[in-house]
Design a protein around this motif. Sequence first.
Motif, PDB file in Angstrom:
ATOM      1  N   GLY A  82    -114.742   1.192 -48.602  1.00  0.00           N
ATOM      2  CA  GLY A  82    -114.506   1.898 -47.361  1.00  0.00           C
ATOM      3  C   GLY A  82    -113.107   2.452 -47.275  1.00  0.00           C
ATOM      4  O   GLY A  82    -112.441   2.674 -48.289  1.00  0.00           O
ATOM      5  N   VAL A  83    -112.663   2.665 -46.026  1.00  0.00           N
ATOM      6  CA  VAL A  83    -111.344   3.239 -45.748  1.00  0.00           C
ATOM      7  C   VAL A  83    -110.666   2.402 -44.675  1.00  0.00           C
ATOM      8  O   VAL A  83    -111.287   2.036 -43.671  1.00  0.00           O
ATOM      9  CB  VAL A  83    -111.471   4.701 -45.265  1.00  0.00           C
ATOM     10  N   TYR A  84    -109.386   2.116 -44.904  1.00  0.00           N
ATOM     11  CA  TYR A  84    -108.567   1.379 -43.937  1.00  0.00           C
ATOM     12  C   TYR A  84    -107.506   2.338 -43.420  1.00  0.00           C
ATOM     13  O   TYR A  84    -106.881   3.060 -44.198  1.00  0.00           O
ATOM     14  CB  TYR A  84    -107.893   0.186 -44.625  1.00  0.00           C
ATOM     15  N   GLN A  85    -107.310   2.372 -42.112  1.00  0.00           N
ATOM     16  CA  GLN A  85    -106.224   3.156 -41.528  1.00  0.00           C
ATOM     17  C   GLN A  85    -105.353   2.214 -40.723  1.00  0.00           C
ATOM     18  O   GLN A  85    -105.807   1.590 -39.773  1.00  0.00           O
ATOM     19  CB  GLN A  85    -106.744   4.286 -40.645  1.00  0.00           C
TER      20      GLN A  85
ATOM     21  N   ILE B 161    -121.209  -6.736 -42.335  1.00  0.00           N
ATOM     22  CA  ILE B 161    -119.880  -6.193 -42.608  1.00  0.00           C
ATOM     23  C   ILE B 161    -119.870  -4.673 -42.476  1.00  0.00           C
ATOM     24  O   ILE B 161    -118.877  -4.081 -42.070  1.00  0.00           O
ATOM     25  CB  ILE B 161    -119.424  -6.596 -44.040  1.00  0.00           C
ATOM     26  N   THR B 162    -120.971  -4.015 -42.804  1.00  0.00           N
ATOM     27  CA  THR B 162    -121.036  -2.553 -42.749  1.00  0.00           C
ATOM     28  C   THR B 162    -120.792  -2.071 -41.329  1.00  0.00           C
ATOM     29  O   THR B 162    -121.393  -2.569 -40.383  1.00  0.00           O
ATOM     30  CB  THR B 162    -122.407  -2.048 -43.245  1.00  0.00           C
ATOM     31  N   GLY B 163    -119.882  -1.108 -41.192  1.00  0.00           N
ATOM     32  CA  GLY B 163    -119.623  -0.531 -39.881  1.00  0.00           C
ATOM     33  C   GLY B 163    -118.160  -0.191 -39.666  1.00  0.00           C
ATOM     34  O   GLY B 163    -117.363  -0.105 -40.598  1.00  0.00           O
ATOM     35  N   PHE B 164    -117.823  -0.003 -38.407  1.00  0.00           N
ATOM     36  CA  PHE B 164    -116.479   0.378 -37.978  1.00  0.00           C
ATOM     37  C   PHE B 164    -115.850  -0.799 -37.242  1.00  0.00           C
ATOM     38  O   PHE B 164    -116.457  -1.355 -36.323  1.00  0.00           O
ATOM     39  CB  PHE B 164    -116.563   1.605 -37.054  1.00  0.00           C
ATOM     40  N   TRP B 165    -114.643  -1.170 -37.645  1.00  0.00           N
ATOM     41  CA  TRP B 165    -113.941  -2.324 -37.090  1.00  0.00           C
ATOM     42  C   TRP B 165    -112.552  -1.898 -36.620  1.00  0.00           C
ATOM     43  O   TRP B 165    -111.938  -1.011 -37.197  1.00  0.00           O
ATOM     44  CB  TRP B 165    -113.779  -3.415 -38.147  1.00  0.00           C
ATOM     45  N   ARG B 166    -112.029  -2.560 -35.587  1.00  0.00           N
ATOM     46  CA  ARG B 166    -110.673  -2.309 -35.092  1.00  0.00           C
ATOM     47  C   ARG B 166    -109.991  -3.656 -34.853  1.00  0.00           C
ATOM     48  O   ARG B 166    -110.600  -4.558 -34.293  1.00  0.00           O
ATOM     49  CB  ARG B 166    -110.722  -1.507 -33.797  1.00  0.00           C
ATOM     50  N   ASN B 167    -108.713  -3.765 -35.289  1.00  0.00           N
ATOM     51  CA  ASN B 167    -108.006  -5.023 -35.057  1.00  0.00           C
ATOM     52  C   ASN B 167    -107.147  -4.957 -33.799  1.00  0.00           C
ATOM     53  O   ASN B 167    -107.098  -3.929 -33.121  1.00  0.00           O
ATOM     54  CB  ASN B 167    -107.198  -5.457 -36.296  1.00  0.00           C
TER      55      ASN B 167
ATOM     56  N   VAL C 195    -116.291   0.302 -43.316  1.00  0.00           N
ATOM     57  CA  VAL C 195    -116.776  -0.292 -44.563  1.00  0.00           C
ATOM     58  C   VAL C 195    -118.284  -0.186 -44.696  1.00  0.00           C
ATOM     59  O   VAL C 195    -119.012  -0.094 -43.718  1.00  0.00           O
ATOM     60  CB  VAL C 195    -116.366  -1.782 -44.701  1.00  0.00           C
ATOM     61  N   LYS C 196    -118.698  -0.227 -45.957  1.00  0.00           N
ATOM     62  CA  LYS C 196    -120.110  -0.297 -46.282  1.00  0.00           C
ATOM     63  C   LYS C 196    -120.271  -1.367 -47.342  1.00  0.00           C
ATOM     64  O   LYS C 196    -119.579  -1.356 -48.356  1.00  0.00           O
ATOM     65  CB  LYS C 196    -120.619   1.043 -46.816  1.00  0.00           C
ATOM     66  N   ALA C 197    -121.158  -2.308 -47.071  1.00  0.00           N
ATOM     67  CA  ALA C 197    -121.451  -3.367 -48.031  1.00  0.00           C
ATOM     68  C   ALA C 197    -122.775  -3.057 -48.703  1.00  0.00           C
ATOM     69  O   ALA C 197    -123.768  -2.768 -48.036  1.00  0.00           O
ATOM     70  CB  ALA C 197    -121.520  -4.719 -47.327  1.00  0.00           C
TER      71      ALA C 197
END
Length: 166
Positions: A70-73, A47-53, A61-63
Amino acid sequence: MTHCVQQFWTRMSSLMWHLLFVTLITSRMVSANESSTPDMEVSSCNITGFWRNELGSTLRVKAEGSEVRGVYQTAVESTRGAAGLHRTARIIGIVGNGTQPAVSFSVLWEKGSCSAWVGQCFILHDGAQVLKMFWMLRSVADNLTGDWGDGAQVLKTLGEDLFFKT
């Protein structure tokens, strides 16, 4: 008519909480044959890392153990300015165990609305990782009577996101 809509949303809210509970409790281990090709080494979905939808919203996020922060934009808003000036919010959540764990997180937006996501991290056959998530947005009402506004704006919204790890 309003009564029917209220009953619908009450049932949908109950269903979402039930799905969250069932998803988190029944998260299972996945065998190598279900998550990969025979010649690929199987690893856990991280889960840790950078994700884009698919809409361009991002998730950093960091687990640590079962805790997710983490931070959601967001790239979208229910109404202009609803997510705040920078459209960002801190997230807090949980992640299950296993090769392809269940995950849940929520945000509180600057203007008071909140969103919650619940879903699962999957490893695709090519080794790519995706988060398949259901989400619920709760906008703020001034009072209980105004919960449904004038009938034109529903303050509770449901949807689905697919996040890709970048």
